[in-house]
Scaffold this motif. Structure first.
Motif, PDB file in Angstrom:
ATOM      1  N   VAL A  42       0.840  -1.187   0.000  1.00  0.00           N
ATOM      2  CA  VAL A  42       0.000   0.000   0.000  1.00  0.00           C
ATOM      3  C   VAL A  42       0.880   1.244   0.000  1.00  0.00           C
ATOM      4  O   VAL A  42       2.051   1.189   0.378  1.00  0.00           O
ATOM      5  N   ALA A 195      -5.868   1.452   8.320  1.00  0.00           N
ATOM      6  CA  ALA A 195      -6.181   1.515   6.891  1.00  0.00           C
ATOM      7  C   ALA A 195      -6.759   0.171   6.458  1.00  0.00           C
ATOM      8  O   ALA A 195      -6.203  -0.879   6.774  1.00  0.00           O
ATOM      9  N   TRP A 197      -8.150  -1.609   2.846  1.00  0.00           N
ATOM     10  CA  TRP A 197      -8.174  -1.318   1.410  1.00  0.00           C
ATOM     11  C   TRP A 197      -8.313  -2.589   0.578  1.00  0.00           C
ATOM     12  O   TRP A 197      -8.132  -3.703   1.064  1.00  0.00           O
ATOM     13  N   SER A 237      -6.740   1.373  -6.583  1.00  0.00           N
ATOM     14  CA  SER A 237      -6.655   1.167  -5.140  1.00  0.00           C
ATOM     15  C   SER A 237      -7.711   2.031  -4.458  1.00  0.00           C
ATOM     16  O   SER A 237      -7.790   3.232  -4.699  1.00  0.00           O
ATOM     17  N   GLY A 239      -9.263   2.724  -0.540  1.00  0.00           N
ATOM     18  CA  GLY A 239      -9.042   2.414   0.864  1.00  0.00           C
ATOM     19  C   GLY A 239      -9.764   3.361   1.798  1.00  0.00           C
ATOM     20  O   GLY A 239     -10.204   4.448   1.414  1.00  0.00           O
ATOM     21  N   TYR A 258     -15.457  -1.324   5.615  1.00  0.00           N
ATOM     22  CA  TYR A 258     -15.038  -0.927   4.269  1.00  0.00           C
ATOM     23  C   TYR A 258     -16.239  -0.864   3.322  1.00  0.00           C
ATOM     24  O   TYR A 258     -16.432   0.127   2.592  1.00  0.00           O
ATOM     25  N   VAL A 281     -10.356  -7.797   1.660  1.00  0.00           N
ATOM     26  CA  VAL A 281      -9.705  -6.537   2.033  1.00  0.00           C
ATOM     27  C   VAL A 281      -8.431  -6.811   2.816  1.00  0.00           C
ATOM     28  O   VAL A 281      -8.263  -7.885   3.413  1.00  0.00           O
TER      29      VAL A 281
END
Length: 583
Positions: A42, A195, A197, A237, A239, A258, A281
């Motif tokens: 990431v 985070a 994502w 991407s 996130g 998410y 994820v």
């Protein structure tokens, strides 16, 4: 015994290695990386400051050939309300739809890449290999052998021992030397985020600009924010960032959180309506942090291992590349015995720590001042309280500018990857009263140099593999460099204190010495240097009642403006036909 061992083959490690071999091919350099490249990672959004480093490494053409999307800026909902606004490195209406691949020149010097890290990191690592660096993948370090503050060797995962003259920790969040030497690691309590994502196939881009240019999308939610970063023609991407404490109290799984975030953010959801997620994820802690010590007897720490600033500023990779470049230059200078070794080490540590700290402070302000975080008001207040930050534009600017403006680009007045004018405009975006922050030099017309109590000091200027000592003045923590725009303004101030004469002389100097296309930018940079000098009391601002005052604010510009204003500019532009919006 090797000359240099680098632990970690990410962007920081490969930058150190490639620059060492470029400027001193006789050095024996090895990278030890525990993973096998390519691998996903990431942190894909870059800033323009990376471009010149890629060019210096000799890898720009390879990165450009990979056809990563060109990042000309970002679009936000952040600040006093949920209205979209844009921050463009290069005015979108002026964009020329050139054929790719391009050279690092013209408009491309003002842009960045949005990179698929699996591909990008592998290109950098293979490039260092081509330069003569020995790369050992799937080979982690089991133990750091030491004698006090000196590293004597590394025990690898297979129990073999390798030794070198210098060691570089580029291990990212692993923080190998931090653990070895029990180094204190400062982390603001209220910037401890997580985070979540995933990568998506066939998402629509929010804006399509010619052949592969676009903007990153950042959208605030009541409890955090979403990023949307195209990484290639078909891969994106997406996130979510939110406080770790919120996740703990919310009770939802990372996947549920998410999915909810995407459903609630209608613009992002619309871009993903025809897209497919890649598997499940991913989740990681996303804590801003800064090590108390970055250099020792024969070792250095760089990249994310040294420190990390929240991704809202997209500065992670810039800090990694720039700190790695600093390490390479420092080792080269120590080897050449061109400067005192302790001075070289001290300047690396001070500059790198100040740069990271400056970015963290700006991130603290971004979070504390975001009125869109309606579910996080207590957290926002805690950030401000922990930082000692008051949110009025002038008070906020005073707090932000305490660390000075010369940490990142010597000779240029910057703050946290932004020039002074842009940073002030951002503050006005966050203020609920919509007040525009005035520069300190506004309302005056007489400016006098103030060097009382200052002592001679040297900073380092990096170029062509050499560190040149630049004479400066230092008073407390404030530094006045005798280089670049600061030098220009200092010379003019020595001739007269009348701002009208100063400005006339400045315009004449620029007209005679600077290419017409760069004259406005140069003039603006000089004025910002004067502002920085005034902020740090290198210049005393006074009034001559017989002459008019100057009035300089941080009004809207073509770089920071509402999305509606940007759309109107596109409509009037002859290049509007190459720009397509999907939101």
């Amino acid at each position: 015994m090797l000359d240099v061992i680098i632990i970690g083959g990410g962007p920081a490690g490969s930058t150190v290695a490639s620059l060492l071999k470029k400027y001193n091919p006789d050095l024996t350099v090895s990278i030890y990386e525990r993973a096998i490249f390519p691998r996903d990672h990431v942190g894909e959004s870059q800033l323009p400051s990376i471009g010149p480093i890629l060019e210096e490494m000799g890898v720009w053409d390879k990165i450009e050939a990979a056809k990563f999307p060109i990042k000309i800026g970002a679009s936000y909902t952040w600040g006093r309300n949920n209205e979209r606004w844009d921050f463009d490195f290069y005015p979108i209406e002026d964009w020329k739809d050139n054929q790719r691949p391009e050279k690092y020149e013209g408009q491309r010097k003002y842009t960045a890449f949005q990179v698929d890290r699996a591909i990008y990191d592998n290109i950098l690592l293979r490039h260092s290999e081509e330069k003569g660096v020995e790369v050992h993948e799937n080979q982690g370090v089991k133990q750091v052998l030491r004698d006090g503050d000196k590293i004597t060797g590394l025990q690898l995962a297979d129990d073999s021992i390798v030794r070198a003259k210098y060691y570089v920790d580029a291990t990212g969040v692993t923080g190998l030397f931090r653990k070895t030497f029990s180094i204190e690691n400062w982390s603001p309590q209220e910037l401890k985020n997580i985070a979540v994502w995933n990568y998506w196939t066939n998402a629509d881009w929010a804006v399509e600009i010619g052949k592969g240019a676009t903007r990153v999308q950042v959208r605030s939610l009541p409890y955090g924010w979403i990023w949307f970063i195209p990484l290639g023609e078909t891969r994106t991407s997406v996130g979510l960032i939110c406080p770790a404490e919120y996740v703990k109290q919310n009770g939802k799984s990372a996947k549920q959180l998410y999915q909810t975030a995407i459903q609630e953010q209608k613009e992002i959801a619309s871009l993903l309506k025809n897209a497919t997620p890649e598997g499940d994820v991913s989740l990681t802690k996303d804590w801003s942090h800064l090590l108390e010590q970055l250099v020792g007897d024969n070792w250095f720490v760089c990249g994310e291992a040294a420190g990390f600033a929240d991704p809202i500023l997209a500065a992670g990779m810039s800090l990694a590349h720039s700190s790695a470049r600093e390490v390479a230059y420092t080792i080269l200078a120590i080897e050449k015995k061109s400067h005192d070794q302790q001075w070289l080490k001290d300047r690396y540590e001070e500059k790198t720590r100040n740069n990271i700290q400056q970015h963290i402070k700006f991130a603290q302000y971004w979070y504390a001042a975001n009125g869109c975080f309606t579910d996080l008001q207590q957290n926002c207040s805690a950030i401000a309280k922990e930082a000692g930050l008051q949110l009025s534009p002038e008070k906020a600017w005073q707090w932000l500018s305490q660390g000075g403006f010369t940490t990142e680009q010597l000779g240029l007045a910057t703050f946290g990857s932004f020039d002074i004018s842009s940073a002030r405009q951002l503050i006005s975006k966050f203020d609920k009263s919509e007040r525009v922050s005035q520069m300190k030099i506004s309302g005056f017309n007489k400016f006098k140099l103030n060097t009382r109590g200052a002592k001679p000091f040297f900073l380092g200027h990096l170029e062509n593999g050499e560190i040149t000592q630049v004479p400066c003045l230092k008073r407390g923590q404030q530094v006045l460099p005798d280089i670049g725009y600061y030098q220009t303004m200092t010379q003019l101030l020595k001739q007269t204190s009348d701002i009208h004469i100063i400005l006339a002389n400045l315009k004449s100097k620029i007209a005679n010495e600077v290419h017409p296309a760069k004259q406005n930018l140069t003039f603006s940079a000089c004025i910002q240097a004067l502002e920085a000098m005034a902020q740090q009391n290198w210049v005393e601002c006074k009034v001559n009642k017989k002459k008019p005052l100057i009035n300089i604010g941080a009004a809207e510009s073509r770089h920071i403006r509402s999305s509606a204003q940007a759309d109107k500019a596109i409509e009037k532009s002859e290049n509007g036909h190459i720009i397509k919006s999907n939101i």
